[in-house]
Design a protein around this motif. Structure first.
Motif, PDB file in Angstrom:
ATOM      1  N   GLN A  29       0.781  -1.223   0.095  1.00 51.40           N
ATOM      2  CA  GLN A  29       0.096  -0.048   0.044  1.00 51.40           C
ATOM      3  C   GLN A  29       0.998   1.501  -0.175  1.00 51.40           C
ATOM      4  OE1 GLN A  29      -2.782   0.256   3.353  1.00 51.40           O
ATOM      5  NE2 GLN A  29      -3.535   2.096   2.764  1.00 51.40           N
ATOM      6  N   ARG A  74      -8.515   0.019  -2.934  1.00 51.99           N
ATOM      7  CA  ARG A  74      -9.814  -0.152  -2.014  1.00 51.99           C
ATOM      8  C   ARG A  74      -9.952  -1.687  -1.831  1.00 51.99           C
ATOM      9  NH1 ARG A  74     -11.405   4.228  -5.511  1.00 51.99           N
ATOM     10  NH2 ARG A  74     -12.393   2.670  -6.943  1.00 51.99           N
ATOM     11  N   GLU A  89      -7.503  -2.614   0.970  1.00 47.46           N
ATOM     12  CA  GLU A  89      -7.831  -1.957   2.084  1.00 47.46           C
ATOM     13  C   GLU A  89      -9.162  -2.720   2.789  1.00 47.46           C
ATOM     14  OE1 GLU A  89      -8.491   1.973   1.236  1.00 47.46           O
ATOM     15  OE2 GLU A  89      -6.521   2.672   1.278  1.00 47.46           O
ATOM     16  N   LYS A  90     -10.009  -3.311   2.063  1.00 48.76           N
ATOM     17  CA  LYS A  90     -11.255  -4.138   2.481  1.00 48.76           C
ATOM     18  C   LYS A  90     -10.532  -5.311   3.101  1.00 48.76           C
ATOM     19  CE  LYS A  90     -14.702  -2.102  -0.545  1.00 48.76           C
ATOM     20  NZ  LYS A  90     -15.925  -2.403  -1.428  1.00 48.76           N
ATOM     21  N   LYS A 125      -7.515  -5.642   4.179  1.00 47.38           N
ATOM     22  CA  LYS A 125      -6.847  -5.049   5.365  1.00 47.38           C
ATOM     23  C   LYS A 125      -7.541  -5.209   6.420  1.00 47.38           C
ATOM     24  CE  LYS A 125      -3.789  -1.581   7.372  1.00 47.38           C
ATOM     25  NZ  LYS A 125      -3.374  -0.289   6.699  1.00 47.38           N
ATOM     26  N   GLU A 126      -8.773  -4.346   6.472  1.00 46.41           N
ATOM     27  CA  GLU A 126      -9.668  -4.169   7.184  1.00 46.41           C
ATOM     28  C   GLU A 126     -10.306  -5.407   8.086  1.00 46.41           C
ATOM     29  OE1 GLU A 126     -12.534  -1.555   5.749  1.00 46.41           O
ATOM     30  OE2 GLU A 126     -11.193   0.341   5.803  1.00 46.41           O
ATOM     31  N   ALA A 127     -10.605  -6.225   6.795  1.00 48.58           N
ATOM     32  CA  ALA A 127     -11.059  -7.630   7.223  1.00 48.58           C
ATOM     33  C   ALA A 127     -10.188  -8.412   8.165  1.00 48.58           C
ATOM     34  CB  ALA A 127     -11.543  -8.358   6.203  1.00 48.58           C
ATOM     35  N   THR A 147      -7.733  -7.058   9.735  1.00 53.10           N
ATOM     36  CA  THR A 147      -7.217  -6.384  11.137  1.00 53.10           C
ATOM     37  C   THR A 147      -8.341  -6.513  11.969  1.00 53.10           C
ATOM     38  OG1 THR A 147      -6.265  -4.611   9.715  1.00 53.10           O
ATOM     39  CG2 THR A 147      -6.941  -4.054  12.006  1.00 53.10           C
ATOM     40  N   SER A 148      -9.553  -6.694  11.540  1.00 51.17           N
ATOM     41  CA  SER A 148     -10.777  -7.115  12.468  1.00 51.17           C
ATOM     42  C   SER A 148     -10.521  -8.507  12.970  1.00 51.17           C
ATOM     43  CB  SER A 148     -11.985  -6.937  11.591  1.00 51.17           C
ATOM     44  OG  SER A 148     -13.215  -7.192  12.377  1.00 51.17           O
ATOM     45  N   ARG A 150      -7.856  -8.626  15.587  1.00 51.67           N
ATOM     46  CA  ARG A 150      -8.647  -8.112  16.820  1.00 51.67           C
ATOM     47  C   ARG A 150      -9.460  -9.081  17.490  1.00 51.67           C
ATOM     48  NH1 ARG A 150     -11.220  -4.094  14.832  1.00 51.67           N
ATOM     49  NH2 ARG A 150      -9.530  -2.900  14.350  1.00 51.67           N
TER      50      ARG A 150
END
Length: 468
Positions: free
Chosen positions: A26, A415, A418-419, A421-423, A425-426, A429
């Motif tokens: 990224q 994008r 990033e989605k 990545k967010e998934a 990261t979630s 977590r």
């Protein structure tokens, strides 16, 4: 596991190899995008500057060339106007000389007639004076003889009779001589009168002959057509005076009208330096409706322009009593450009005059053609430049569009990543929370709200202690 420290809060967190690679990718894509945008801006600015400089240089060179050509064209126009003025002056000079020659001939003719009349009158007056003088002499002699007779009566009667007889004989002789002189004078006067009548008769016959010739000439031209007459005149001198000229009937009526003849002539290099549209008009003297030359000017000018001819000439026998058209070549270019009206006798001289004038300006026509070709080359250069600019603009637009599409695809990929990545990261977590919860998990917490299970685990623990 890789450790990453947040630059804002200073917190250190761990990510796996996949997440770390995605973050690095990224950051790399963002820097690459900035570098591409920077390079694209620099290239576009450089290309715009080069195009601006090339356009300014081209416009400067074009303005300079155009200024030079306009100056040359102005000089050529001045020379052409000077040649036209010289031709007009020469035409006016020829017309004036012709008018002066006609007036001189008329004056000489009138003077000759007056001289003949004066000579006749002087001869008659001289003869009459001679006769009167002789009669006076005879009367004086008669009176003198009578005086001598009266004097002789006193001298001698015999001599008187003799002298009277002699005088009577002399008087008879003188009377005979006087009668002869009178007859001779009458004969001379009669001869002079007859001679004058003969001269008048010859003049009347000449006038009648000219009228008859004119009538027969008009009838002939109407009968075999004025066009045929002019064509015969031209063909009679074609090979000697105009060997390379084109002179044929105008048979092209595609535009709705046509002239009678077209004359064209070109130089050895193929440059056409003169072209004339001819129209021939004639009518019988007995025609009820009389046409005027002006009735055909508009149509002749239209035919000249449609057939791309430089000059228009109306060969006309109309308005036979109009002195304007009888005096010679009439220039009507004040109404229609480069148009003339002539009588048939000026057909060949008109072609010669226009041809010689065109030959004098052939050099300038060639130079003007060169300038026109140069202007065409400049126009072609501009067209080529515009074509290059349009093609370059098209290619640039296509490249920009493709580049933009690529950028959009990269943005879409970013994008999407990033989605992901967010998934991830979630998920990380949630796994961390689950791990924390798993670490905090104990039997006490599990049996908090389950007394029965808690009692079972306590019994199990007690039994294990007893076994120990």
């Amino acid at each position: 596991m890789q450790e990453i420290k947040c630059p804002n809060c200073g917190q250190v967190f761990q990510v796996d190899e996949t997440g770390y690679a995605q973050i690095v990718q990224q950051v790399r894509d963002s820097e690459f995008e900035k570098e591409i945008a920077k390079r694209e801006s620099e290239l576009a600015e450089k290309r715009e500057n080069e195009l601006r400089m090339a356009r300014m240089e081209q416009e400067k060179q074009f303005d300079k060339t155009l200024s030079e050509k306009e100056s040359e064209l102005a000089d050529r126009e001045k020379k052409i106007e000077l040649l036209k003025a010289e031709k007009q002056s020469e035409t006016e000079k020829i017309r004036t000389e012709k008018d002066n020659e006609i007036e001189r001939l008329k004056t000489e003719r009138d003077r000759e007639v007056e001289r003949i009349k004066a000579d006749k009158d002087r001869e008659i007056d001289r003869l009459r004076a001679d006769l009167t003088e002789q009669l006076n002499k005879l009367k004086a002699e008669v009176e003198k003889s009578d005086t001598e007779k009266e004097l002789a009566v006193t001298r001698a009667v015999q001599e008187k009779d003799k002298e009277i007889a002699d005088k009577n004989a002399e008087i008879t002789k003188l009377s005979g001589d006087l009668e002869v002189q009178q007859r001779q004078s009458e004969l001379t006067e009669k001869q002079l009168v007859e001679q004058h009548k003969g001269e008048l008769r010859l003049r009347d016959e000449e006038i009648e002959r000219l009228k008859d010739f004119k009538a027969r000439q008009s009838t002939k031209m109407v009968g075999e057509s004025l066009e045929q007459h002019c064509q015969n005149q031209f063909n009679s001198i074609r090979m000697t005076a105009f060997p390379n000229a084109y002179f044929e009937k105008d048979n092209d009526a595609r535009t709705g009208s046509k002239g009678d003849f077209i004359f064209r002539e070109s130089s050895d290099d193929g440059t056409e330096f003169i072209s004339i549209m001819f129209e021939m008009k004639n009518e019988m003297d007995t025609t009820a409706t009389k046409h005027k030359n002006e009735d055909f000017f508009k149509e002749l000018d239209k035919d000249r322009k449609e057939k791309n001819c430089e000059y228009a000439v109306l060969v006309s026998l109309l308005e036979a009593d109009n002195e304007l058209y009888n005096n010679g070549i009439v220039d009507v270019s004040y109404k229609y450009e480069k148009m003339y009206v002539i009588r048939p006798q000026f057909f060949i001289p008109m072609i010669t005059l226009l041809r010689n004038a065109a030959l004098n300006s052939l050099k300038y026509q060639r130079e003007l053609q060169i300038v026109k070709n140069q202007q065409v080359d400049i126009l072609h250069f501009e067209e080529n430049m515009e074509s290059f600019k349009n093609a370059f603009g098209r290619n640039y637009e296509l490249a920009s569009r493709k580049f933009e599409d690529a950028i959009n695809e990269i943005d879409k990929s970013i994008r999407q990543l990033e989605k992901v990545k967010e998934a991830l990261t979630s998920s990380e977590r949630n796994l961390r929370l689950a791990n924390d919860k798993a670490q905090d998990l104990s039997i006490k917490k599990l049996t908090k709200n389950a007394p029965t299970v808690k009692a079972m685990f306590e019994e199990l623990a007690e039994s294990r202690e007893e076994d120990r």
